[in-house]
Design an enzyme around this catalytic site. Sequence first.
Site, PDB file in Angstrom:
ATOM      1  N   TYR A 101       0.839  -1.206   0.000  1.00 18.35           N
ATOM      2  CA  TYR A 101       0.000   0.000   0.000  1.00 18.35           C
ATOM      3  C   TYR A 101       0.880   1.263   0.000  1.00 18.35           C
ATOM      4  O   TYR A 101       0.640   2.212  -0.765  1.00 18.35           O
ATOM      5  CB  TYR A 101      -0.902  -0.043   1.234  1.00 18.35           C
ATOM      6  CG  TYR A 101      -1.914   1.067   1.335  1.00 18.35           C
ATOM      7  CD1 TYR A 101      -3.067   1.070   0.555  1.00 18.35           C
ATOM      8  CD2 TYR A 101      -1.730   2.128   2.232  1.00 18.35           C
ATOM      9  CE1 TYR A 101      -4.004   2.087   0.663  1.00 18.35           C
ATOM     10  CE2 TYR A 101      -2.656   3.145   2.344  1.00 18.35           C
ATOM     11  CZ  TYR A 101      -3.802   3.119   1.563  1.00 18.35           C
ATOM     12  OH  TYR A 101      -4.714   4.131   1.666  1.00 18.35           O
TER      13      TYR A 101
ATOM     14  N   LYS B  76       0.984   4.205  -2.819  1.00 14.41           N
ATOM     15  CA  LYS B  76       0.601   5.586  -2.494  1.00 14.41           C
ATOM     16  C   LYS B  76       1.766   6.564  -2.670  1.00 14.41           C
ATOM     17  O   LYS B  76       1.562   7.733  -3.005  1.00 14.41           O
ATOM     18  CB  LYS B  76       0.034   5.651  -1.065  1.00 14.41           C
ATOM     19  CG  LYS B  76      -1.297   4.907  -0.910  1.00 14.41           C
ATOM     20  CD  LYS B  76      -2.367   5.528  -1.789  1.00 14.41           C
ATOM     21  CE  LYS B  76      -3.706   4.847  -1.688  1.00 14.41           C
ATOM     22  NZ  LYS B  76      -4.754   5.493  -2.496  1.00 14.41           N
TER      23      LYS B  76
HETATM   24  P1  NAP Z   1     -13.512   2.346   0.886  1.00 14.54           P
HETATM   25  O1  NAP Z   1     -14.560   2.835   1.801  1.00 14.54           O
HETATM   26  O2  NAP Z   1     -13.060   0.936   0.972  1.00 14.54           O
HETATM   27  O3  NAP Z   1     -13.968   2.674  -0.621  1.00 14.54           O
HETATM   28  C1  NAP Z   1     -13.187   2.260  -1.707  1.00 14.54           C
HETATM   29  C2  NAP Z   1     -13.890   2.625  -2.998  1.00 14.54           C
HETATM   30  O4  NAP Z   1     -13.046   2.194  -4.079  1.00 14.54           O
HETATM   31  C3  NAP Z   1     -15.219   1.946  -3.178  1.00 14.54           C
HETATM   32  O5  NAP Z   1     -16.113   2.847  -3.777  1.00 14.54           O
HETATM   33  C4  NAP Z   1     -14.903   0.785  -4.134  1.00 14.54           C
HETATM   34  O6  NAP Z   1     -16.015   0.469  -4.972  1.00 14.54           O
HETATM   35  C5  NAP Z   1     -13.808   1.403  -4.972  1.00 14.54           C
HETATM   36  N1  NAP Z   1     -12.965   0.404  -5.634  1.00 14.54           N
HETATM   37  C6  NAP Z   1     -12.211  -0.560  -5.067  1.00 14.54           C
HETATM   38  N2  NAP Z   1     -11.590  -1.290  -6.012  1.00 14.54           N
HETATM   39  C7  NAP Z   1     -11.972  -0.761  -7.201  1.00 14.54           C
HETATM   40  C8  NAP Z   1     -11.679  -1.079  -8.550  1.00 14.54           C
HETATM   41  N3  NAP Z   1     -10.857  -2.085  -8.863  1.00 14.54           N
HETATM   42  N4  NAP Z   1     -12.250  -0.333  -9.521  1.00 14.54           N
HETATM   43  C9  NAP Z   1     -13.087   0.696  -9.231  1.00 14.54           C
HETATM   44  N5  NAP Z   1     -13.405   1.040  -7.964  1.00 14.54           N
HETATM   45  C10 NAP Z   1     -12.851   0.313  -6.967  1.00 14.54           C
HETATM   46  O7  NAP Z   1     -12.181   3.213   1.042  1.00 14.54           O
HETATM   47  P2  NAP Z   1     -11.943   4.753   1.459  1.00 14.54           P
HETATM   48  O8  NAP Z   1     -11.447   4.757   2.846  1.00 14.54           O
HETATM   49  O9  NAP Z   1     -13.090   5.593   1.072  1.00 14.54           O
HETATM   50  O10 NAP Z   1     -10.669   5.063   0.539  1.00 14.54           O
HETATM   51  C11 NAP Z   1     -10.748   5.857  -0.639  1.00 14.54           C
HETATM   52  C12 NAP Z   1      -9.337   6.250  -1.056  1.00 14.54           C
HETATM   53  O11 NAP Z   1      -8.719   6.984   0.000  1.00 14.54           O
HETATM   54  C13 NAP Z   1      -8.408   5.049  -1.306  1.00 14.54           C
HETATM   55  O12 NAP Z   1      -7.552   5.327  -2.382  1.00 14.54           O
HETATM   56  C14 NAP Z   1      -7.626   4.941  -0.030  1.00 14.54           C
HETATM   57  O13 NAP Z   1      -6.391   4.309  -0.219  1.00 14.54           O
HETATM   58  C15 NAP Z   1      -7.490   6.405   0.335  1.00 14.54           C
HETATM   59  N6  NAP Z   1      -7.187   6.645   1.738  1.00 14.54           N
HETATM   60  C16 NAP Z   1      -8.065   6.268   2.712  1.00 14.54           C
HETATM   61  C17 NAP Z   1      -7.748   6.530   4.047  1.00 14.54           C
HETATM   62  C18 NAP Z   1      -8.675   6.181   5.175  1.00 14.54           C
HETATM   63  O14 NAP Z   1      -8.264   6.343   6.349  1.00 14.54           O
HETATM   64  N7  NAP Z   1      -9.876   5.707   4.934  1.00 14.54           N
HETATM   65  C19 NAP Z   1      -6.538   7.154   4.368  1.00 14.54           C
HETATM   66  C20 NAP Z   1      -5.677   7.513   3.343  1.00 14.54           C
HETATM   67  C21 NAP Z   1      -6.011   7.266   2.036  1.00 14.54           C
HETATM   68  P3  NAP Z   1     -16.707  -0.990  -5.076  1.00 14.54           P
HETATM   69  O15 NAP Z   1     -16.909  -1.501  -3.683  1.00 14.54           O
HETATM   70  O16 NAP Z   1     -17.954  -0.730  -5.813  1.00 14.54           O
HETATM   71  O17 NAP Z   1     -15.744  -1.846  -5.842  1.00 14.54           O
END
Ligand code: NAP
Length: 244
Positions: free
Chosen positions: A152, A156
Site C-alpha cells: 500500500y 501511495k
Molecule cells: P472504501 O470505503 O473501501 O472505498 C473504496 C472505494 O473504491 C469503493 O467505492 C470501491 O467500490 C472502490 N474500488 C475498489 N476497487 C476498485 C476497482 N478495482 N475499480 C473501481 N473502484 C474500486 O475506502 P476509502 O477509505 O473511502 O478510501 C478511498 C481512497 O482513500 C483510497 O484510495 C484509499 O487508499 C485512500 N485513503 C483512505 C484513508 C482512510 O483512512 N480511509 C486514508 C488515506 C487514504 P466498489 O466496492 O464498488 O468496488
Amino acid sequence: MLSNKTALVTGASRGIGKAIAIELAKNGVNVIVNYNRDEKSAIKVVEQIKSLGRKCIAIKADVSDFDDVANMFSIVNERFGKLDILVNNAGITMDRTLRKMSQEEWGRVIEVNLNSIYNVTKNALPLLEKNSRVINISSIVGLYGNFGQTNYAASKAGIIGFTKSLAKELGRQGITVNAIAPGFIESEMTNRIPFIRKKIVEWLIPLKRTGLPEEVAYAAAFLASDSASYITGQVLSVNGGLTI
Ligand code: NAP
C-alpha cells in the site's frame, strides 16, 4: 461555484469517493460516479446527487483493467463530451508484513491503487479541457510508511511521484495535478482496523480524533476550485496533524 463543470470520481460508491462526489455536486458540478462491485450503493449516490439538481450517472469499471476504463471513457465522451475534474480515488488494502505477503497481495494492491492511475488518467487526457484539474488520493502511508503496508505504501508513494511529474507535463495547458494525503479517515477501509489500534492512533493524532470523509472532500473541492488555480504538483495532507 463550479457550474457547468463535469467530474469523474473513481471509487465513488462509498467512503471518501462518495463524499467527494457529493461535495463537488454541492458546488455545482455534474458527476460521473465510478464503482466496481457495489452497484446498489453507487445508484444511491447518483440519486443523492440528482436530488441536488446535477446531472449524474454511475459507470461500472474496474480501474485496474485498461480496457474496462477505456470503455468507461467512451461513455463519458458520449454523454458529456468533456471532463473538467478527474479524481483518482479508488483504492484497496491487503495488509501483511513483507515476510508473509504473497505475490498476489503485492500485485493486486499495485494494480488497483497505482496502475489504475495510469489507466484512468491516460484515458481521461483527451477529454480534459484547458484549466482542468486532476486530483489523486494518496495517503499519509505514502509519505511515512506503515507496519504491514509495504504494498500500500509503495502504491501511495508512487501516486505522489506520478502527480509531481504529470503536473510538469500538463502545466502548459493550465491543468493542475495535485494529490491529497489523508490520515486516518472513518470508512469501510478503516473499520477493519482493531478497536485498540484505532484508540492508539487517535491518541497520536494532535486533534485527538479520526477524520471524516467529508473533511477530505472539502480539500478536494478546494483543489478543484478557481481558488486553487496556482497550486500544482503538491501533496495536501488532511490528517489532523498526524506525522508518524
Ligand atoms: P472504501 O470505503 O473501501 O472505498 C473504496 C472505494 O473504491 C469503493 O467505492 C470501491 O467500490 C472502490 N474500488 C475498489 N476497487 C476498485 C476497482 N478495482 N475499480 C473501481 N473502484 C474500486 O475506502 P476509502 O477509505 O473511502 O478510501 C478511498 C481512497 O482513500 C483510497 O484510495 C484509499 O487508499 C485512500 N485513503 C483512505 C484513508 C482512510 O483512512 N480511509 C486514508 C488515506 C487514504 P466498489 O466496492 O464498488 O468496488
